[in-house]
Design a protein around this motif. Structure first.
Motif, PDB file in Angstrom:
ATOM      1  N   ILE A  55       0.841  -1.208   0.000  1.00 29.27           N
ATOM      2  CA  ILE A  55       0.000   0.000   0.000  1.00 29.27           C
ATOM      3  C   ILE A  55       0.869   1.249   0.000  1.00 29.27           C
ATOM      4  O   ILE A  55       0.733   2.112  -0.848  1.00 29.27           O
ATOM      5  N   ARG A  58       0.256   6.593   3.582  1.00 25.85           N
ATOM      6  CA  ARG A  58      -1.208   6.611   3.744  1.00 25.85           C
ATOM      7  C   ARG A  58      -1.683   7.993   4.212  1.00 25.85           C
ATOM      8  O   ARG A  58      -2.221   8.138   5.318  1.00 25.85           O
ATOM      9  N   ASN A  64      -4.473   5.544  -0.975  1.00 25.63           N
ATOM     10  CA  ASN A  64      -3.738   4.601  -0.135  1.00 25.63           C
ATOM     11  C   ASN A  64      -4.342   4.477   1.252  1.00 25.63           C
ATOM     12  O   ASN A  64      -4.396   3.385   1.827  1.00 25.63           O
ATOM     13  N   GLN A  67      -7.299   2.287   0.990  1.00 26.98           N
ATOM     14  CA  GLN A  67      -6.895   0.887   0.843  1.00 26.98           C
ATOM     15  C   GLN A  67      -6.458   0.300   2.185  1.00 26.98           C
ATOM     16  O   GLN A  67      -6.735  -0.861   2.484  1.00 26.98           O
ATOM     17  N   TYR A  71      -7.957  -2.974   4.009  1.00 23.50           N
ATOM     18  CA  TYR A  71      -7.052  -4.091   4.322  1.00 23.50           C
ATOM     19  C   TYR A  71      -7.106  -4.459   5.808  1.00 23.50           C
ATOM     20  O   TYR A  71      -7.258  -5.633   6.161  1.00 23.50           O
TER      21      TYR A  71
END
Length: 472
Positions: A55, A58, A64, A67, A71
């Motif tokens: 990834i 963030r 990101n 994601q 996750y």
């Protein structure tokens, strides 16, 4: 009769001693189990590998970050917890744009490029960049010495370094972070055209360190671009200014602020078997800066917190109290996740008895700092000997963590995991904060240390403290 009573007393005393010994032995065995499971069959390192390498950075509001939310939610669901959910929160959205560019130019020396990075939340330079004379200062208080007549139209270069003589590196960081956070706001009041801030690191290298900054209530038209310069280039710029105070500094940035967007805190919990309304929180922040992959800050804290719940599930230790993992969004440039979580907890009248945060890197754990009353801390200190076999010695009153800070009040005890901090600011907010800087064993020791403290809090809880001891 006297002999009989003495015998009863002796038997009772012996029984209590044996019972006490058995409690200590059981606690010791359970801590050993948690450490063994983390070191021999841990998941934290693999989780962090995915967060960092699959990834990456963030930044709040980014793809990101979204994601990472999906996750970690999916991974928590695999642990067969009692509940996993997303808590919506509005967060700032800021983008860096094209890579920043900067150079120093002097009439009597060649142009020298230097390494800079935009500070989070900064406005861009003009499209053609910003070029101006430089005034070097050692802190915000120096601005008044120069005044508007000397500062207007110039670039302010904040060059106060982190103190090397302070053993606690977070204290050194705290001593100069105001330059980064409020430097542009204060310099703009004197008519400065922009600011350059020395990176907050003890290490002298070519990697600039970003971080959050604020313009306060300055109107948009008065906001000036703010960037961090690497420590090596800060040293060079300072030396050049001593030789030629009339040199020019040029930099170009294309960062941009947008309207807030929706993101989420990720939450999972194991419901308590005896006191389900007493909540223990363990967490870290899921967002990170974008120039590295956020492995130490704070991917390590995220996966260690997830691992705490996994260790409870895998070990078969059924908690008495509800243990909740919270992966907070937007610690780096807004603290929106921590504030939202506390707001909802207060609205729902939830009873948080304890909150533990890991946000100081994935280095070797040394212990914990606590935000607790004297009587609560006395009880915590009684557990310290259980950690000695793992070389965990640091149990001190002090800070806890930014994201759990909004939970402070009443009887809630707050704590922060305290790893060895000497190398932390080599990586903090820099492009070097990557997965290869993580030591697997140190990361797993931290997770086990957190799980052990949570186990003890869950087992023994905290009594109500006297009104005069309640921390406001």
């Amino acid at each position: 009769m006297k002999k009989y009573l003495s015998l009863i007393f002796l038997v009772a005393f012996s029984y209590n001693a044996v019972a006490q010994m058995s409690f200590e032995e059981q606690d010791s065995l359970n801590l050993r189990k948690l450490y063994d499971m983390s070191l021999l069959n841990g998941k934290s390192y693999a989780w962090l590998d995915h967060l960092s390498n699959k990834i990456g950075g963030r930044l709040s509001g980014s793809v990101n970050a979204a994601q990472a939310v999906e996750y970690t939610k999916t991974e928590l669901e695999k642990l067969d917890l009692d509940s996993v959910w997303l808590q919506p929160v509005m967060v700032p959205k800021w983008t860096r744009g094209a890579k920043e560019y900067a150079y120093i130019q002097s009439a009597d020396s060649p142009t020298t490029t230097v390494n800079i990075t935009a500070l989070g939340g900064s406005v861009a330079t003009p499209e053609t960049g910003l070029r101006a004379k430089v005034i070097e200062v050692q802190g915000l208080e120096d601005l008044a010495h120069y005044g508007r007549e000397q500062i207007e139209g110039k670039i302010i270069f904040y060059n106060r370094p982190m103190r090397a003589d302070l053993i606690h590196t977070f204290e050194a960081y705290g001593g100069c972070v105001d330059q980064r956070y409020a430097g542009a706001q204060e310099a703009a009041k004197f008519g400065a055209a922009g600011v350059i801030v020395r990176s907050l690191s003890h290490k002298i290298d070519e990697y600039p360190h970003t971080g959050s900054m604020s313009y306060g209530d300055l109107p948009d038209e008065k906001r000036i671009p703010a960037a961090a310069i690497s420590t090596k280039d800060a040293e060079y710029l300072s030396s050049m200014l001593r030789l030629n105070p009339d040199l020019d500094f040029y930099y170009k940035m294309s960062c941009r602020n947008y309207e807030d967007v929706e993101s989420h805190n990720v939450i999972g919990e194991i419901k308590g078997s005896q006191f389900p309304d007493e909540i223990i929180v363990v967490g870290g922040h899921l967002d990170s800066w974008d120039i590295g992959d956020g492995a130490h800050d704070d991917g390590a804290g995220v996966v260690q917190s997830m691992e705490v719940l996994r260790l409870f599930k895998e070990s078969g230790i059924r908690p008495k109290r509800t243990i909740r993992v919270v992966l907070f969004m937007n610690e780096e440039n807004g603290l929106r996740g921590g504030n939202k979580y506390a707001e909802v907890a207060k609205k729902n009248r939830e009873n948080h008895i304890f909150a533990l945060e890991s946000d100081a890197g994935g280095f070797t754990p040394r212990g914990f700092s606590f935000d607790a009353s004297p009587s609560q801390f006395k009880k915590i200190q009684s557990w310290q000997s259980l950690f000695k076999p793992y070389l965990i010695h640091y149990f001190e009153l002090g800070g806890s963590g930014a994201d759990i800070g909004p939970l402070k009040g009443g009887n809630t005890v707050l704590a922060g995991l305290r790893p060895d901090s000497q190398r932390y600011f080599d990586y903090h907010h820099a492009a070097t904060d990557t997965f290869d800087a993580i030591n697997k064993r140190e990361l797993e020791l931290g997770a086990a240390t957190m799980a052990s403290l949570v186990y003890l809090v869950d087992t023994y809880g905290f009594e109500q403290v006297p009104e005069k001891e309640i921390l406001k």
